[in-house]
Design an enzyme around this catalytic site. Structure first.
Site, mmCIF file in Angstrom:
data_model
loop_
_atom_site.group_PDB
_atom_site.id
_atom_site.type_symbol
_atom_site.label_atom_id
_atom_site.label_comp_id
_atom_site.label_asym_id
_atom_site.label_seq_id
_atom_site.Cartn_x
_atom_site.Cartn_y
_atom_site.Cartn_z
ATOM 1 N N ASN A 30 0.855 -1.188 0.000
ATOM 2 C CA ASN A 30 0.000 0.000 0.000
ATOM 3 C C ASN A 30 0.889 1.236 0.000
ATOM 4 O O ASN A 30 2.111 1.135 0.010
ATOM 5 C CB ASN A 30 -0.956 -0.029 1.204
ATOM 6 N N ARG A 31 0.272 2.407 -0.018
ATOM 7 C CA ARG A 31 0.999 3.656 -0.244
ATOM 8 C C ARG A 31 1.594 4.286 1.012
ATOM 9 O O ARG A 31 2.077 5.410 0.969
ATOM 10 C CB ARG A 31 0.075 4.686 -0.903
#
Ligand code: C5P
Length: 214
Positions: A30-31
């Site tokens: 994820n970011r």
């Protein structure tokens, strides 16, 4: 230097994303940049705490005076957190992947066509700590949401038996950015903090943690 308001305390911080293996060379992630969690670890260390930072895969430098444990997956992170106990406070900032992949033991071959990934739930580290006999005295979670931020954060605080939830709206560029706009959700209500650099948010949170443990 900041006053030693957390001297003698052990603060556990998780930060960054996790990587969930698909096969030996691929993963889901994820970011999360890890910046907010690293800033909190730094702020607690600056106030005299012994800090254990359980970091997912990020390339950020280790803040001074912080003991860092690098992990890849959510399962690794859960094990590292258990190893690091006991702690006076735990601040779970990591964006832990909700699912792990039923990983292939060898590299999936493009020629075999697109694989079907089977996802299995990951351990919820914050919820596990909330239920643990070794629960830190102060348990702080984060809630990154894109909608209904406060309602979700309030529900999460109860569901995971956390003392506080730091809620933030990640519909903008918070993930990876240098500023954050958060709401501190406690049993007493919600404090709305002005948009500020992540280092300022970290300092303010570390001061609150020192007050709560005093
Ligand atoms: O349920 P949700 O993922 O939105 O909750 C976010 C909070 O729970 C964060 O504090 C995060 O670090 C923690 N969490 C965790 N383990 C998971 C999922 C979330 O510790 N598997």
């Amino acid at each position: 230097a900041a006053r030693q308001t957390l001297a003698g305390r052990h603060v556990l911080v998780t930060a960054g994303p996790t990587h969930e293996a698909i096969d030996p060379v691929r993963y889901l992630a994820n970011r999360s940049s890890g910046k907010q969690g690293f800033a909190i670890a730094a702020a607690c260390a600056a106030r005299g705490a012994r800090v254990t930072l359980i970091a997912g895969p990020v390339t950020l430098p280790t803040p001074g005076g912080v003991d860092r444990v690098n992990v890849e997956s959510a399962r690794d992170m859960a094990n590292a957190v258990a190893q690091a106990l006991p702690a006076d406070a735990a601040v779970m900032v990591a964006a832990v992947a909700d699912w792990q992949v039923e990983a292939a033991p060898s590299k999936l071959k493009k020629g075999d066509g697109p694989p079907t990934l089977t996802l299995l739930p990951n351990p919820d580290i914050l919820a596990m700590l909330g239920k643990s006999p070794r629960r830190p005295r102060l348990l702080v979670g984060f809630a990154a949401e894109t909608d209904d931020v406060l309602a979700h954060a309030t529900a999460k605080r109860i569901a995971k038996n956390a003392d506080w939830i730091v809620a933030n709206d990640v519909s903008g560029d918070v993930m990876g950015g240098d500023r954050n706009s958060v709401h501190l959700v406690t049993a007493d209500g919600i404090d709305h903090w002005a948009d500020a650099p992540k280092s300022d948010v970290a300092g303010r949170l570390a001061d609150r943690i020192a007050d709560a443990l005093a």
